[in-house]
Every structure is written in C-alpha cells, then in structure tokens.
Design a protein around this motif. Sequence first.
Motif, PDB file in Angstrom:
ATOM      1  N   ALA A  35      13.488  -0.082 -51.521  1.00 17.19           N
ATOM      2  CA  ALA A  35      12.506   0.449 -52.465  1.00 17.19           C
ATOM      3  C   ALA A  35      13.190   0.822 -53.884  1.00 17.19           C
ATOM      4  O   ALA A  35      12.712   0.519 -55.042  1.00 17.19           O
ATOM      5  CB  ALA A  35      11.789   1.492 -51.939  1.00 17.19           C
ATOM      6  N   THR A  36      14.372   1.434 -53.751  1.00 14.87           N
ATOM      7  CA  THR A  36      15.046   1.908 -54.903  1.00 14.87           C
ATOM      8  C   THR A  36      15.415   0.772 -55.825  1.00 14.87           C
ATOM      9  O   THR A  36      15.455   0.805 -56.956  1.00 14.87           O
ATOM     10  CB  THR A  36      16.406   2.829 -54.680  1.00 14.87           C
ATOM     11  N   ILE A  37      15.887  -0.251 -55.243  1.00 13.44           N
ATOM     12  CA  ILE A  37      16.433  -1.646 -56.029  1.00 13.44           C
ATOM     13  C   ILE A  37      15.252  -2.203 -56.646  1.00 13.44           C
ATOM     14  O   ILE A  37      15.228  -2.469 -57.807  1.00 13.44           O
ATOM     15  CB  ILE A  37      17.263  -2.690 -55.015  1.00 13.44           C
ATOM     16  N   VAL A  38      14.072  -2.402 -55.685  1.00 11.90           N
ATOM     17  CA  VAL A  38      13.058  -2.909 -56.247  1.00 11.90           C
ATOM     18  C   VAL A  38      12.226  -2.220 -57.518  1.00 11.90           C
ATOM     19  O   VAL A  38      12.023  -2.820 -58.409  1.00 11.90           O
ATOM     20  CB  VAL A  38      11.939  -3.010 -55.363  1.00 11.90           C
ATOM     21  N   VAL A  39      12.160  -0.788 -57.279  1.00  9.34           N
ATOM     22  CA  VAL A  39      11.504   0.074 -58.414  1.00  9.34           C
ATOM     23  C   VAL A  39      12.523   0.030 -59.647  1.00  9.34           C
ATOM     24  O   VAL A  39      12.111  -0.124 -60.817  1.00  9.34           O
ATOM     25  CB  VAL A  39      11.481   1.441 -57.947  1.00  9.34           C
ATOM     26  N   GLY A  40      13.720  -0.076 -59.456  1.00  9.05           N
ATOM     27  CA  GLY A  40      14.816  -0.141 -60.430  1.00  9.05           C
ATOM     28  C   GLY A  40      14.593  -1.419 -61.539  1.00  9.05           C
ATOM     29  O   GLY A  40      14.821  -1.570 -62.759  1.00  9.05           O
ATOM     30  N   LEU A  41      14.481  -2.599 -60.685  1.00  6.42           N
ATOM     31  CA  LEU A  41      14.221  -3.905 -61.382  1.00  6.42           C
ATOM     32  C   LEU A  41      12.781  -3.669 -61.976  1.00  6.42           C
ATOM     33  O   LEU A  41      12.933  -4.441 -63.030  1.00  6.42           O
ATOM     34  CB  LEU A  41      14.286  -5.114 -60.114  1.00  6.42           C
ATOM     35  N   ARG A  42      11.839  -3.217 -61.484  1.00  8.09           N
ATOM     36  CA  ARG A  42      10.668  -3.177 -62.207  1.00  8.09           C
ATOM     37  C   ARG A  42      10.685  -2.543 -63.574  1.00  8.09           C
ATOM     38  O   ARG A  42      10.297  -2.723 -64.313  1.00  8.09           O
ATOM     39  CB  ARG A  42       9.562  -2.325 -61.365  1.00  8.09           C
ATOM     40  N   ILE A  43      11.560  -1.192 -63.577  1.00  9.27           N
ATOM     41  CA  ILE A  43      11.556  -0.531 -64.614  1.00  9.27           C
ATOM     42  C   ILE A  43      12.329  -1.246 -65.842  1.00  9.27           C
ATOM     43  O   ILE A  43      12.310  -1.340 -66.682  1.00  9.27           O
ATOM     44  CB  ILE A  43      12.460   0.820 -64.400  1.00  9.27           C
ATOM     45  N   GLY A  57       2.324   0.035 -68.622  1.00  7.99           N
ATOM     46  CA  GLY A  57       0.940   0.497 -68.413  1.00  7.99           C
ATOM     47  C   GLY A  57       1.064   1.457 -67.452  1.00  7.99           C
ATOM     48  O   GLY A  57       2.022   1.985 -66.822  1.00  7.99           O
ATOM     49  N   TRP A  58      -0.192   2.041 -67.001  1.00  5.50           N
ATOM     50  CA  TRP A  58      -0.304   3.074 -65.940  1.00  5.50           C
ATOM     51  C   TRP A  58       0.067   2.691 -64.502  1.00  5.50           C
ATOM     52  O   TRP A  58       0.632   3.422 -63.612  1.00  5.50           O
ATOM     53  CB  TRP A  58      -2.028   3.571 -65.850  1.00  5.50           C
ATOM     54  N   GLU A  59      -0.066   1.306 -64.206  1.00  4.96           N
ATOM     55  CA  GLU A  59       0.410   0.875 -62.801  1.00  4.96           C
ATOM     56  C   GLU A  59       1.834   1.012 -62.774  1.00  4.96           C
ATOM     57  O   GLU A  59       2.487   1.362 -61.714  1.00  4.96           O
ATOM     58  CB  GLU A  59       0.045  -0.852 -62.755  1.00  4.96           C
ATOM     59  N   ASP A  60       2.703   0.993 -63.931  1.00  2.00           N
ATOM     60  CA  ASP A  60       4.114   1.175 -63.850  1.00  2.00           C
ATOM     61  C   ASP A  60       4.376   2.664 -63.559  1.00  2.00           C
ATOM     62  O   ASP A  60       5.456   3.084 -62.841  1.00  2.00           O
ATOM     63  CB  ASP A  60       5.082   0.576 -65.108  1.00  2.00           C
ATOM     64  N   THR A  61       3.492   3.335 -64.292  1.00  5.58           N
ATOM     65  CA  THR A  61       3.905   5.032 -64.128  1.00  5.58           C
ATOM     66  C   THR A  61       3.526   5.292 -62.887  1.00  5.58           C
ATOM     67  O   THR A  61       4.142   6.253 -62.068  1.00  5.58           O
ATOM     68  CB  THR A  61       3.039   5.888 -65.220  1.00  5.58           C
ATOM     69  N   PHE A  62       2.419   5.033 -62.412  1.00  7.66           N
ATOM     70  CA  PHE A  62       1.996   5.175 -60.811  1.00  7.66           C
ATOM     71  C   PHE A  62       3.285   4.708 -59.815  1.00  7.66           C
ATOM     72  O   PHE A  62       3.412   5.488 -58.947  1.00  7.66           O
ATOM     73  CB  PHE A  62       0.667   4.700 -60.489  1.00  7.66           C
ATOM     74  N   ALA A  63       3.789   3.634 -60.308  1.00  9.12           N
ATOM     75  CA  ALA A  63       4.675   3.024 -59.116  1.00  9.12           C
ATOM     76  C   ALA A  63       5.860   4.010 -59.168  1.00  9.12           C
ATOM     77  O   ALA A  63       6.631   4.193 -58.165  1.00  9.12           O
ATOM     78  CB  ALA A  63       4.975   1.681 -59.443  1.00  9.12           C
ATOM     79  N   VAL A  64       6.542   4.623 -60.420  1.00  8.38           N
ATOM     80  CA  VAL A  64       7.509   5.266 -60.473  1.00  8.38           C
ATOM     81  C   VAL A  64       7.094   6.735 -59.669  1.00  8.38           C
ATOM     82  O   VAL A  64       8.203   7.158 -59.087  1.00  8.38           O
ATOM     83  CB  VAL A  64       7.656   5.404 -61.771  1.00  8.38           C
TER      84      VAL A  64
END
Length: 374
Positions: A35-43, A57-64
């Motif tokens: 999850a850390t790797i995937v979220v890091g790649l998303r950011i 967007g909001w979807e990125d904020t909620f994911a973090v």
Amino acid sequence: MGAVLSAAAYAQPPIKPEGLALRLTVVIWITAIIATIVVGLRIYVRAWMLRRARVWGWEDTFAVLGYVAFLSSSVFAIKAAYYGLGTRDTGLNTFLEVRCAEYLLYSNVIYGVSMPLIKASVVFTLLRITREKKYRWSLYAMQFVATVMAIIGILASLLYCKPVKAYWNPLLGKCGDFMVVVKIGYAWTAVGIFTDWACAVIPFLIVRKLQMSRRNKTTVMVILGLAAIASTATIVRAPYLQYYLVTANRLYWNGYITLWCQLESGIGLVAACLPALRKLFSGFFDGSRNGSNPRSKQYTPGSRNNVSSHLSTPLDSLSPTGKTTVSAGKWKRLGDDNSSTKHIILHERTITIEAGSISDEEKGKEEPWRSGDN
C-alpha cells in the motif's frame, strides 16, 4: 485496583508472536508495504508528473488520508499481536490481555475511519467520469450510507464502556451489552459488501456508454471495478464476527477478524489507487500497441499514406477543468465536465500509416499525381 492493574500491565514485556499471531503480523507488514508503494506512486503521478495539468483532486486527498488511517490501524494491530492477539489463552496472562485489548480497540476504531475515506476515493474517481444524475446520486447515497455506518460502529465501540479505558481494564468502570456492538458489526459488514459491489457495477454502467474502443472500455471497467476485490475479505470475515461473544480464546479468534479487516482496507486502498497509475504504464501500452504490427509506424508530416486513428483513455489525467496538452507529438484532451456530459473521458489520437507493397496498377494511377507535384 484499576490503577494497579494498569501499572502492572504496562510493565508486562511483549511476547513473541507464533502461529496465527505471526501470520497476522507478516500479512499486515506485506499489505502495508504494498500500500505504501502504490500510494507513493499515486502521489508521484498526480502531484509531480501531471503537476502542470493540476489534476490533483478530492479522490487523491481521500486516498492519502485513507492510507494514513490504514497505516495507523496496522501499527496498532501489530502491537496487539505482540501482546496476545492471535494467541490462545494458554499463552497469555491478565496483563497481556489488558495491553492487547487496548491496542485492539485503537486498531478497530482507526480501521473504521479508514474505510469511508478509501471508499470516498473510489467514489470521487467515478464522479469525474459521469455527469448523469442517476449515477452521481447513487454514488453520493452509497458514500453517505458507508460513512454513517462507520460513524455508528466507531461510536458503538467507544461508548460500550464508561469510561473508555474500561474496555481493556474492567476494574476502571462498567461496560454495556456487547451484543449491540456485534449486531452493528454485522450491519457494517453488510453495508461494506453492498458498497464494494456497487463500486464494481457502477463503472460498468458508466463506461459502456462512452465513446471508446472495446479494448479501452474493458481496461477501464476492470481498473475501476477492482474495488470489489475488497469485498472478498469482508465476506470471509463475516463468519468470524460470532467469536466476539466467546470467552475462551477470545483474542485468538479476534486475530482472524483483525487480519481480514486489515486485508480489506489494504486491498481497497490499492484498488482505489490503480486508476491513477495508468499514466506510468501508458507509454508501455502505447508502444506495445503501435509496435505489435511490424508494418505500422508513427505518422510523420508529409506522408502520403493512408492514416488510421486510435483512441486511448488515460484515467490518471482526468481533470476538473478542461485542458488540452501535447505529448510526444500526440494531442491529449484531458477530460472535463463538458466532455463527460458527452460521454467522452479522454481523447488521444495516434496516427499511424501502413507500409505495404503497391501494385503496378496503383503505381500507374499514382504517376499523374507525382507529375503534378513536380
């Protein structure tokens, strides 16, 4: 006496996880790392690669936010495993049970916070690609129900004992009927399964009307529908809820519940981030698509050959405001509210030409045209 018990419990050293406790620790660690790797790649993709398009967007904020809550819940679950979670009563004492119950409560409450945040990331991703009211209101209603159910579950856990510390140290206060908490747990599970599958079905209903190739439609549906995988962990966890009421080996059986809770939130978080990562692999997919036909090559100005168009839909580039960019000689239109009303997410056009032999008859037809050029 309650203060004495607490002091003795905090003086108790942790134990070495074995059996279920060890498996619980390993699975949570692996899930948290992924999850850390995937979220890091998303950011990286949303905040750096697409920084000029301003697509965050909001979807990125909620994911973090969901990731922070998931990671915190995982930390407390691992700490609970070192004090008896997933261990049978024969390997525990009262002091270990007090410490374990405290960390377990923290993990469960924060898990309750993470799930609606992760769900919101999926919902807001879907809201970007549809303007139809029936789908938008369905998504809003789904998010509302999931959030309300999570709040009820959290409050039930925190208000079960007065004060809250009595949850792990019964000498500090009194607790109510735990059956109420169990019933809320079943209701919460049912809502989770329903909303997870809704997140898989709604993308199919939305994308099937979009102006895209069948291949791209299938890709988008699969990526957006992966959130339903999290419901598998929810379904597997449901039968274990009955062990909330047992007295023998209670912390051992709670280990299974915690294991599937963490898998549910971890898998849901990874699935919610996958649409945003398509940008990382778009070059590979484009190269594979264009290079799969040895007779095809990139369009160059001045070519007289026939051309063909291909459509692509980079979900990671969806933006609340309409923008158009050029990348590697190809025009990309980033989706906006206006485009979504026309059922178009994105439009990427790659022009290719077919190189093949020309018959003598075709050459004869081509000569006058060549003469005209001269």
